[in-house]
Design a protein around this motif. Structure first.
Motif, PDB file in Angstrom:
ATOM      1  N   VAL A 104       0.830  -1.598   0.339  1.00  0.00           N
ATOM      2  CA  VAL A 104       0.022   0.089   0.021  1.00  0.00           C
ATOM      3  C   VAL A 104       0.533   0.885   0.054  1.00  0.00           C
ATOM      4  O   VAL A 104       2.027   1.116   0.732  1.00  0.00           O
ATOM      5  CB  VAL A 104      -0.782  -0.014   0.944  1.00  0.00           C
ATOM      6  N   LEU A 105       0.216   2.232  -1.426  1.00  0.00           N
ATOM      7  CA  LEU A 105       1.719   3.559  -0.804  1.00  0.00           C
ATOM      8  C   LEU A 105       0.755   4.592  -1.123  1.00  0.00           C
ATOM      9  O   LEU A 105      -0.741   4.388  -0.941  1.00  0.00           O
ATOM     10  CB  LEU A 105       1.839   3.010  -2.737  1.00  0.00           C
ATOM     11  N   LEU A 106       0.898   5.880  -0.502  1.00  0.00           N
ATOM     12  CA  LEU A 106       0.133   6.926  -0.593  1.00  0.00           C
ATOM     13  C   LEU A 106       0.702   8.726  -1.413  1.00  0.00           C
ATOM     14  O   LEU A 106       1.790   8.142  -2.083  1.00  0.00           O
ATOM     15  CB  LEU A 106       0.165   7.989   0.306  1.00  0.00           C
ATOM     16  N   ALA A 107      -0.515   8.713  -1.917  1.00  0.00           N
ATOM     17  CA  ALA A 107       0.003  10.400  -2.984  1.00  0.00           C
ATOM     18  C   ALA A 107      -0.172  10.972  -2.955  1.00  0.00           C
ATOM     19  O   ALA A 107      -2.183  10.699  -2.376  1.00  0.00           O
ATOM     20  CB  ALA A 107       0.952   9.560  -4.508  1.00  0.00           C
ATOM     21  N   GLY A 108       0.086  12.613  -2.984  1.00  0.00           N
ATOM     22  CA  GLY A 108      -0.627  13.795  -3.176  1.00  0.00           C
ATOM     23  C   GLY A 108      -1.421  13.710  -1.661  1.00  0.00           C
ATOM     24  O   GLY A 108      -0.323  13.685  -0.861  1.00  0.00           O
ATOM     25  N   ASP A 109      -2.266  14.502  -1.109  1.00  0.00           N
ATOM     26  CA  ASP A 109      -3.104  14.986  -0.403  1.00  0.00           C
ATOM     27  C   ASP A 109      -3.025  13.470   0.818  1.00  0.00           C
ATOM     28  O   ASP A 109      -3.256  13.946   1.805  1.00  0.00           O
ATOM     29  CB  ASP A 109      -3.987  15.841  -0.381  1.00  0.00           C
ATOM     30  N   ALA A 110      -3.588  12.230   0.240  1.00  0.00           N
ATOM     31  CA  ALA A 110      -3.171  11.390   0.921  1.00  0.00           C
ATOM     32  C   ALA A 110      -1.967  10.714   2.017  1.00  0.00           C
ATOM     33  O   ALA A 110      -2.215  10.841   3.224  1.00  0.00           O
ATOM     34  CB  ALA A 110      -3.389   9.900   0.308  1.00  0.00           C
ATOM     35  N   ALA A 111      -1.169  11.757   1.261  1.00  0.00           N
ATOM     36  CA  ALA A 111       0.131  11.747   1.946  1.00  0.00           C
ATOM     37  C   ALA A 111       0.727  13.536   2.968  1.00  0.00           C
ATOM     38  O   ALA A 111       1.742  12.788   3.766  1.00  0.00           O
ATOM     39  CB  ALA A 111       1.489  11.177   1.281  1.00  0.00           C
ATOM     40  N   HIS A 112      -0.057  14.010   2.577  1.00  0.00           N
ATOM     41  CA  HIS A 112       0.827  14.658   3.004  1.00  0.00           C
ATOM     42  C   HIS A 112      -0.188  16.157   2.804  1.00  0.00           C
ATOM     43  O   HIS A 112      -0.947  16.481   1.683  1.00  0.00           O
ATOM     44  CB  HIS A 112       1.924  15.902   2.419  1.00  0.00           C
ATOM     45  N   VAL A 113      -0.960  16.976   3.983  1.00  0.00           N
ATOM     46  CA  VAL A 113      -1.662  18.395   3.841  1.00  0.00           C
ATOM     47  C   VAL A 113      -1.284  19.278   4.597  1.00  0.00           C
ATOM     48  O   VAL A 113      -0.479  19.204   5.618  1.00  0.00           O
ATOM     49  CB  VAL A 113      -2.813  17.609   4.275  1.00  0.00           C
ATOM     50  N   HIS A 114      -1.436  20.689   4.097  1.00  0.00           N
ATOM     51  CA  HIS A 114      -1.586  21.578   4.532  1.00  0.00           C
ATOM     52  C   HIS A 114      -2.177  23.085   4.092  1.00  0.00           C
ATOM     53  O   HIS A 114      -2.974  22.464   3.020  1.00  0.00           O
ATOM     54  CB  HIS A 114       0.389  22.230   4.395  1.00  0.00           C
ATOM     55  N   SER A 115      -2.043  24.556   4.896  1.00  0.00           N
ATOM     56  CA  SER A 115      -2.547  24.971   3.573  1.00  0.00           C
ATOM     57  C   SER A 115      -2.268  24.978   2.464  1.00  0.00           C
ATOM     58  O   SER A 115      -1.630  25.342   2.068  1.00  0.00           O
ATOM     59  CB  SER A 115      -1.996  26.326   4.435  1.00  0.00           C
ATOM     60  N   PRO A 116      -3.446  25.667   1.696  1.00  0.00           N
ATOM     61  CA  PRO A 116      -3.457  25.944   0.242  1.00  0.00           C
ATOM     62  C   PRO A 116      -2.721  27.456  -0.153  1.00  0.00           C
ATOM     63  O   PRO A 116      -2.661  27.446  -1.069  1.00  0.00           O
ATOM     64  CB  PRO A 116      -5.070  25.487   0.219  1.00  0.00           C
ATOM     65  N   ILE A 117      -2.712  28.241   0.938  1.00  0.00           N
ATOM     66  CA  ILE A 117      -1.852  29.702  -0.029  1.00  0.00           C
ATOM     67  C   ILE A 117      -0.696  29.052  -0.534  1.00  0.00           C
ATOM     68  O   ILE A 117       0.238  28.389  -0.069  1.00  0.00           O
ATOM     69  CB  ILE A 117      -1.597  30.581   1.803  1.00  0.00           C
ATOM     70  N   GLY A 118      -0.554  30.096  -1.779  1.00  0.00           N
ATOM     71  CA  GLY A 118       0.533  29.196  -1.857  1.00  0.00           C
ATOM     72  C   GLY A 118       0.288  28.302  -3.119  1.00  0.00           C
ATOM     73  O   GLY A 118       1.425  27.995  -4.396  1.00  0.00           O
ATOM     74  N   GLY A 119      -0.716  27.601  -3.559  1.00  0.00           N
ATOM     75  CA  GLY A 119      -0.681  26.539  -4.623  1.00  0.00           C
ATOM     76  C   GLY A 119      -0.060  25.469  -4.559  1.00  0.00           C
ATOM     77  O   GLY A 119       0.102  24.952  -5.735  1.00  0.00           O
ATOM     78  N   GLN A 120       0.913  24.560  -3.737  1.00  0.00           N
ATOM     79  CA  GLN A 120       1.970  24.142  -3.795  1.00  0.00           C
ATOM     80  C   GLN A 120       1.287  22.566  -3.695  1.00  0.00           C
ATOM     81  O   GLN A 120       2.400  21.941  -3.842  1.00  0.00           O
ATOM     82  CB  GLN A 120       3.045  24.048  -2.793  1.00  0.00           C
ATOM     83  N   GLY A 121       0.552  22.450  -2.883  1.00  0.00           N
ATOM     84  CA  GLY A 121      -0.212  21.170  -2.655  1.00  0.00           C
ATOM     85  C   GLY A 121      -0.551  20.791  -4.190  1.00  0.00           C
ATOM     86  O   GLY A 121      -0.025  19.104  -4.150  1.00  0.00           O
ATOM     87  N   LEU A 122      -1.369  20.909  -5.314  1.00  0.00           N
ATOM     88  CA  LEU A 122      -1.869  20.327  -6.384  1.00  0.00           C
ATOM     89  C   LEU A 122       0.238  19.782  -7.356  1.00  0.00           C
ATOM     90  O   LEU A 122       0.080  18.818  -7.411  1.00  0.00           O
ATOM     91  CB  LEU A 122      -2.811  20.325  -7.348  1.00  0.00           C
ATOM     92  N   ASN A 123       0.403  20.185  -7.070  1.00  0.00           N
ATOM     93  CA  ASN A 123       1.426  20.711  -7.495  1.00  0.00           C
ATOM     94  C   ASN A 123       2.484  19.648  -6.796  1.00  0.00           C
ATOM     95  O   ASN A 123       3.605  18.699  -7.387  1.00  0.00           O
ATOM     96  CB  ASN A 123       2.706  21.631  -8.027  1.00  0.00           C
ATOM     97  N   LEU A 124       2.833  19.319  -5.710  1.00  0.00           N
ATOM     98  CA  LEU A 124       3.443  18.250  -5.198  1.00  0.00           C
ATOM     99  C   LEU A 124       2.968  16.320  -5.122  1.00  0.00           C
ATOM    100  O   LEU A 124       3.457  15.562  -5.623  1.00  0.00           O
ATOM    101  CB  LEU A 124       3.224  18.759  -3.277  1.00  0.00           C
ATOM    102  N   GLY A 125       1.735  16.878  -5.369  1.00  0.00           N
ATOM    103  CA  GLY A 125       0.828  15.501  -5.544  1.00  0.00           C
ATOM    104  C   GLY A 125       0.795  15.071  -7.255  1.00  0.00           C
ATOM    105  O   GLY A 125       1.457  14.240  -7.310  1.00  0.00           O
ATOM    106  N   LEU A 126       1.214  15.967  -7.487  1.00  0.00           N
ATOM    107  CA  LEU A 126       1.687  15.928  -9.646  1.00  0.00           C
ATOM    108  C   LEU A 126       3.203  15.241  -9.091  1.00  0.00           C
ATOM    109  O   LEU A 126       3.330  14.391 -10.214  1.00  0.00           O
ATOM    110  CB  LEU A 126       1.354  17.269 -10.489  1.00  0.00           C
ATOM    111  N   GLN A 127       3.733  15.828  -8.526  1.00  0.00           N
ATOM    112  CA  GLN A 127       5.619  15.238  -8.714  1.00  0.00           C
ATOM    113  C   GLN A 127       5.753  14.114  -8.475  1.00  0.00           C
ATOM    114  O   GLN A 127       6.091  13.344  -8.598  1.00  0.00           O
ATOM    115  CB  GLN A 127       6.236  16.946  -8.172  1.00  0.00           C
ATOM    116  N   ASP A 128       4.551  13.736  -7.086  1.00  0.00           N
ATOM    117  CA  ASP A 128       4.591  12.211  -6.259  1.00  0.00           C
ATOM    118  C   ASP A 128       4.326  11.127  -7.590  1.00  0.00           C
ATOM    119  O   ASP A 128       4.900  10.912  -7.657  1.00  0.00           O
ATOM    120  CB  ASP A 128       3.703  12.124  -5.198  1.00  0.00           C
TER     121      ASP A 128
END
Length: 499
Positions: free
Chosen positions: A291-315
């Motif tokens: 079982v593996l995790l990617a994107g917000d399932a692995a890490h969550v944080h403030s949406p300020i700055g809009g980095q979450g989507l890109n972090l997940g795409l790079q995962d």
């Protein structure tokens, strides 16, 4: 039995599915919502940063994304006054068109070209998902909507996924791409430690009796009028929302606008709304057995700055080719250990800078002074470069301290004699071996990896690699090896034994 079940059909799950398919694996995507349900939650714009654009460009997705962006902006402009279009949408379109929108840090703008255009795209999430879904479906990926996963179990030889209603599916691996409240993460027992919420954000499609103006530094927080017609957002630093799931009401939004701005606004109607916070948490590992995790399932944080989507795409880009090779039996499971080793530090850095951005958004004279000082330092070219690289992911180094500075970094924009730009040579998802010195030995060594690695011979028109005989580039665009010695070991490490 399926090779890989992906739980979650958002951008991360869809990109991962395509990467797995290109690697020769058979993925199945399970999405709990229908397309219409997902669209009703699609508030605000999503920024795809420079590194994600470069990554998606490797697969030929730059054109469709840019086309979708401009079509969206043209539609928005049709619903605004000419003055609004000139002041807001026209300005943003100009920056994006010239590649000069580097993003922002806590609302402080970052201007400047990152590495090459198009550097960034601003787009509604459902439009991004449509581009990625079209790509996945064109490759033959199976996608099932309205499939709620209730349990995941690692049974040793395989994993079992249970759906609402009792249906079970077996797979070699399961990847949770199912967001911050991930069922996969919870049922598989991943620890998810971090810091609780300190702010409440609200974004809604609303009607107001009288116009209001954006206030990045209001007396009680932030008020922002979105580029999307009718959308308005507030942020209050009040300890986080008490209720996440109840509908956002006109009274609630009106009260928030008044508190953050001091404006006696009257909200007459709310069509749709969401709440969010700066709850910041991080899984201690991205893999537990099958079982593996990617994107917000692995890490969550403030949406300020809009980095979450890109972090997940790079995962997804990092994991897809690795898991594909392992699922096919072409590489050992040890390759999957590099996923957490490489991506966990990147996410930790993002969590740190998003916490800093929340701190810099708080109202008060001390924070005002701090923002002035930071704004002054951002005028220094070196500081601007540092922040641009940080928020755009262009500072990622998967092998710090390597013998050659290119190893672990994203491949520069190399032009290869008689072959074109290297960035255009990986659309099929294979690795890339650049034989820069026309070496018969390099080609003989790579002969047993032809199904996984494409060999291209030709001198590079770039001084950064003039001392190199060859470059091995991973499917995600990062350099795995350089030089003339050790190629056989590098190929086996990253792509499995020769066949």
């Amino acid at each position: 039995m399926t090779d890989v079940v992906i739980v979650g059909g958002g951008p991360v799950g869809l990109l991962l599915a395509s990467e797995l398919k290109l690697a020769g694996a058979d993925p199945l995507v399970l999405e709990s919502a229908t397309g219409e349900q997902r669209r009703t939650r699609d508030l605000g714009l999503r920024g795809i940063n420079a590194r994600s654009m470069h990554t998606l460009g490797l697969r030929g997705l730059t054109g469709p994304l840019v086309e979708a962006q401009w079509a969206m902006f043209r539609g928005m402009a049709a619903h605004r006054t000419p003055q609004d279009e000139h002041d807001v949408i026209g300005f943003m379109m100009s920056l994006l068109d010239k590649g000069e929108s580097g993003g922002h840090f806590a609302g402080l703008p970052l201007f400047g070209e990152v590495t090459r255009t198009p550097e960034r795209v601003m787009i509604k999430q459902h439009l991004l998902e449509r581009v990625l879904a079209d790509r996945a479906e064109s490759l033959g990926v199976r996608i099932r909507s309205a499939c709620q996963v209730t349990d995941v179990a690692d049974e040793g030889p395989y994993a079992v996924v249970t759906l609402a209603g009792g249906e079970t599916l077996r797979a070699s691996y399961v990847v949770g791409c199912d967001g911050g409240r991930s069922t996969v993460r919870k049922r598989a027992g991943f620890p998810f430690e971090g810091t609780p919420a300190t702010m409440t954000g609200r974004t809604a499609v609303a009607e107001l009796a009288t116009p209001v103006a954006s206030a990045m530094r209001g007396p009680g927080g932030l008020l922002n009028l979105s580029l999307v017609p009718g959308e308005i957002a507030t942020i209050e630093f009040d300890g986080g929302p008490d209720e996440r799931h109840a509908p956002v009401t006109a009274e609630e939004l009106q009260g928030s606008i008044r508190r953050v701005s001091g404006n006696d606004a009257v909200v007459t109607r709310v069509e749709a709304g969401i709440r969010y916070s700066d709850n910041t948490r991080h899984a201690d590992t991205y893999r537990r057995g099958r079982v593996l995790l990617a994107g917000d399932a692995a890490h969550v944080h403030s949406p300020i700055g809009g980095q979450g989507l890109n972090l997940g795409l790079q995962d997804a880009a990092n994991l897809g080719w690795k898991l594909g090779l392992v699922a096919r039996g072409l590489a050992q499971e040890e390759l999957l250990d590099t996923y957490t080793a490489e991506r966990h530090p990147v996410a930790a850095t993002v969590l740190r800078n998003t916490r800093a951005q929340v701190a810099l958004m708080r109202p008060g004279p001390q924070v005002d002074a701090l923002r002035e000082v930071l704004g002054e330092t951002l005028r220094l070219p070196e500081t601007q470069r540092h922040f641009l690289d940080m928020v755009n992911g262009t500072d990622i180094d998967y092998a710090p301290g390597s013998a050659h500075p290119l190893v672990g970094r994203f491949l520069p924009d190399l032009e290869i004699k008689d072959a074109g730009y290297a960035r255009d040579l990986q659309a099929d998802g294979r690795g890339l071996l650049l034989d820069l010195a026309d070496s018969a030995e390099v080609r003989r060594t790579a002969a047993g990896h032809g199904d996984r690695v494409r060999v291209v011979t030709g001198a590079a028109r770039d001084g950064a690699v003039e001392d190199l005989a060859a470059l091995l580039v991973r499917p995600d665009g990062y350099v795995a090896w350089t030089g003339a010695e050790g190629l056989a070991d590098a190929l086996t490490t990253w792509f499995g034994p020769a066949v």
